[in-house]
Structure formats: C-alpha cells, structure tokens
Design a protein around this motif. Sequence first.
Motif: not given
Length: 378
Positions: A196-202, A206-211, A311-312, A323-333
């Motif tokens: 997971f720690f390798q995915v989040v920096p990528k 975009q995730g914070m924009g969604l957040f 973009e994510a 994994v990319a989609l999961g990490a991105y949508v996690a910011f929504f959660d």
Amino acid sequence: MKYIIVIALIVLLGFFSVGIPIATLPGFIKGTLGLSDVWLGFILGIQSIVTLLSRHHSGSLSDLKGPKLVVLRGSFFAVISGIVSLGVLYFQGTFGYTSLIVGRIILGYSESLLITGALSWGVGLVGPSNAGRVMAWSGMAMYGSIAISAPLGYLMVKQFGFLGGVVLSILFPIFAGIISFFVPMVPPASQVRIPFFQVVPKVWKQGMGLFFAAVCFAGIAGFSTLLFRERGWEGAEWVMLIFGTAYVCARIFFAHTVDQYGGKKIALIFSAVAILGQGMLWQANHSSLAFLGAALTGFGYSLVFPAFGVEAVKNLEAKYRGVALGAYVAFFDLALGVTGPLAGFVANHFGYAAVYEFGMITCMFSFLIALRLKERKV
C-alpha cells in the motif's frame, strides 16, 4: 458500451444497501433512538472508515483473484449487513446499538469490495482508454441509487417503519449478485501484491482532490434533512433526489468530456460549480434556494470523481489497476469517515447551515489541487 451499462446496473442495485440507510438512519437515530448529532455522525461515518481501511485489500483481491469474485463477495456481505442491522429493532440498549454498529462495519467492507471490484471489472472489460466512462457511469449508478433511495426510503419507513427500509437494503444486493453471475470474467491482472505504501504516493494528489470535494456530498447526505427540520421547511426527502438527478444528468451529458479533454480541465470546471452550490446552501433562506444549491452541488460534484480518477489510473501499470482504483477511492471513504463526526461537531456549535460553509471551503481546496495537477497521457 453494453458492459459499462451492465456494470453500472450491478452498482446501482448493490449500492441501495448504502443509499437506503443514508436516507433512513438520520431520522431513526435522532427520532426513535434519541441520540445526538455526534452519535449520528459516528454511526454514519464508521462505515466509511471500514471501507477506507479495506480498500487496499479489495484492490489487491481484485488484481489477484479477479474483480468478478470481489463484486460477488461485496453483494453477499451487503445482505449480511442488513440482517445484522435488524438487531436494533429487536434488542434494547447496548446490544441493539451494537448490532447497528456491527451492521455498519460489515456494510463498509461490502461497499469496498463492490465498488472497487466493479470499477476494475468495467475497465478490464472495455479497456483503460474508456476508464473515464466506466467511472462516470458507475458513479452515476452509485448516486442514482442514493437519489432514488431518498424518496423510496421515506415511503417505506412511512408505510412499514424502519424495518421496511432494511428489508429493501437486503433485497437489492441479492439482485446485483444474480446479474453478476452472467457477466464475463476478467482474468486476474497480477500475481504480485504491491504494498500500500507504494501505491499512495502515486495517487495522493488526485485522491486529495476527491477528498475535499467529497465533503460536500457527506454534508448533504447526512445533514440536509436536519437543516430542513431546523428551518421548518417542507420537502427534505427531495433534497437527495434533486442532488442525485443533477449528478446523473451531468454524467449522461458530459461523461465523455473526461476522456476527451482530460481530468484537469473537467475537475476545475465542475469543482467551481460545486463551490457555488455549497455557498447557496449555506446562505439559503428558503427551501427553493436550498433545492437549487443541492442541484448545483450534485451537478458540480458529479464529474470530479472521474476527472481526478482517470489521472490517478495513469500513474500505475495496468496489472495494478485494482490497487490504484482502491487507493484512489479510499480518499472518498476517508472524506466520509472524517466528515461525519466533524460535520456533527460543526452543526452542534454553529448550526446546520455552517456544514455547507465548511463544504464550500473544502471544494475550494479541490479546485486549487486541480489547478496544480499535471495531466499525463494514457
């Protein structure tokens, strides 16, 4: 295109397990159980926290075992969630409250599996060049379900009590699971689980924009009914329908623009509309202005999700798509998990209208992130 629609239908039916509780829980928790706004925020938000914590698991499972399996598991746990939640109707005190909270926890895990799997499944069926359409139609199904859930949940509670709403939230995911059996499988994308720690920096920008944009949805979903009650306005049950209708209309007419013009441009335009909608809700002195604010918020928020999302997805190889989609949508959660209790605190100290001032400010942050985003080609 047919696979995009079928996946969207599965999401629509499965997400009733989330939408109906959103429509019925606030009144039940405040009215029947007599709990505070902070407890309301906690019970609503704990589902999103669990969804957040399980996103990486769901994405990895999708990549390693295939997204069809993940969606089927998500539908199954949605049913289990509804059954467990029924305990609040039959047990008094701590045990009843505990059954409701445990049901919300199971629902959080179910949502993680269902949405992460569906997005990965859709992109796998139609290709990454259509990722924006997959996200747009799946998101349209999610919020379309929430929009329909508002008046539907209101009618069920009126006719059959809280039990009626829970029964519906059990039945719809069963139909989602049945349809899933007839959709072709997508082979597992990977045999290696990326940490997971390798995915989040990528995907964090975009995730914070969604957040920050998602805060506006959480405020409308959790507190619009209470705002109307505070002001003595009629028609609170229509707010989510109006929000969802505007959301769906934006997806129908403008979903193609994300793939056509790129995520940055679309995120800028639509986050600006969401800012306007939240400001109008904050300053509304009549229900008609609140309805208009909800519509503008829904229309603006609609394409923020796929705009940042495409973009994510570009930032990781195809074999790590889940994994990319999961990490991105996690910011929504994360946004929903944080916003629930925080908005409850704001409402307690400054009134329900202040929740939308808060949402307006966070949407401004989303706009600024989009402004600094660097677009990449597929």
